[in-house]
Design an enzyme around this catalytic site. Structure first.
Site, mmCIF file in Angstrom:
data_model
loop_
_atom_site.group_PDB
_atom_site.id
_atom_site.type_symbol
_atom_site.label_atom_id
_atom_site.label_comp_id
_atom_site.label_asym_id
_atom_site.label_seq_id
_atom_site.Cartn_x
_atom_site.Cartn_y
_atom_site.Cartn_z
ATOM 1 N N LEU A 145 48.758 42.473 48.508
ATOM 2 C CA LEU A 145 49.198 43.811 49.315
ATOM 3 C C LEU A 145 50.285 45.002 48.043
ATOM 4 O O LEU A 145 51.106 45.533 48.472
ATOM 5 C CB LEU A 145 50.460 43.828 51.087
ATOM 6 N N SER A 146 50.673 43.963 47.695
ATOM 7 C CA SER A 146 51.879 43.513 46.256
ATOM 8 C C SER A 146 50.894 43.998 45.373
ATOM 9 O O SER A 146 50.049 43.842 44.463
ATOM 10 C CB SER A 146 52.516 42.890 45.775
ATOM 11 N N PRO A 147 51.348 45.717 44.951
ATOM 12 C CA PRO A 147 50.366 46.549 42.942
ATOM 13 C C PRO A 147 51.096 45.534 42.557
ATOM 14 O O PRO A 147 50.708 45.628 41.146
ATOM 15 C CB PRO A 147 51.160 47.489 43.483
#
EC number: 2.5.1.18
Length: 190
Positions: free
Chosen positions: A15-17
């Site tokens: 979920l973390s870009p």
């Protein structure tokens, strides 16, 4: 005499870009930088809770900066990253628990494909705006990464087992402990 490689642990959540960008840079340059990259699937929601932090998108100034920063980094690093159309639903409501449990199971049983499966899940969320909470989406990512459907289904069947749940919890806790000292990526001397 060649120096022994250092080990770099990357704690990440799909979920973390920023985790994706860091992941791609580390994967791209690990041989040049002489590092052993140790991928550690963890839950960003657990890390946020432990640190008392909030997702940047919930804070107006940080959200604006995030959007601009991701556009610039996409061009600079050449990673096809873009925001999901329904960002808040995808990132804040649906989350990544099933995907991160799946990656934990992959790491436990088939670590040789963890890099490829992780990348495929990031591509689904951050490039193709596809749902990673659906079992068929996780299976499609695993298959595209080179796993057989039987392997992927077997691992998907294990995401609710105590072994996988406990491993993900332990890895997330380890990330929080490192965070007290130096952040998500931790370099260890050989």
């Amino acid at each position: 005499m060649e120096a022994l490689p250092r080990t770099v642990e990357l704690f990440y959540d799909v979920l973390s870009p920023y985790s994706w960008l860091g992941f791609e840079i580390l994967c791209r340059y690990k041989n040049i930088w002489n590092i052993n990259l140790h991928l550690r699937p963890s839950l960003i929601s657990g890390i946020m809770k432990d640190s008392g932090n909030k997702p940047p998108a919930l804070l107006p100034r940080k959200a604006k900066y995030l959007a601009r920063d991701i556009r610039l980094l996409r061009q600079h690093i050449q990673v096809p990253i873009q925001f999901p159309k329904d960002f808040f639903s995808v990132i804040l409501e649906k989350g990544s628990l099933s995907a991160m449990r799946f990656l934990t199971a992959v790491n436990l049983e088939h670590p040789e494909v963890l890099e490829k499966v992780s990348r495929e899940l990031w591509m689904r969320v951050w490039s193709r705006d596809e749902d990673i909470t659906e079992p068929q989406s996780i299976l499609a990512a695993a298959e595209k990464a080179g796993m057989s459907m039987a392997q992927a289904q077997g691992l998907l069947g294990k995401i609710s087992t105590p072994q996988v749940k406990n491993q993900l919890k332990e890895t997330t806790e380890a990330a929080c402990k490192y965070g007290e000292r130096s952040g998500w990526a931790q370099c260890l001397q050989p």
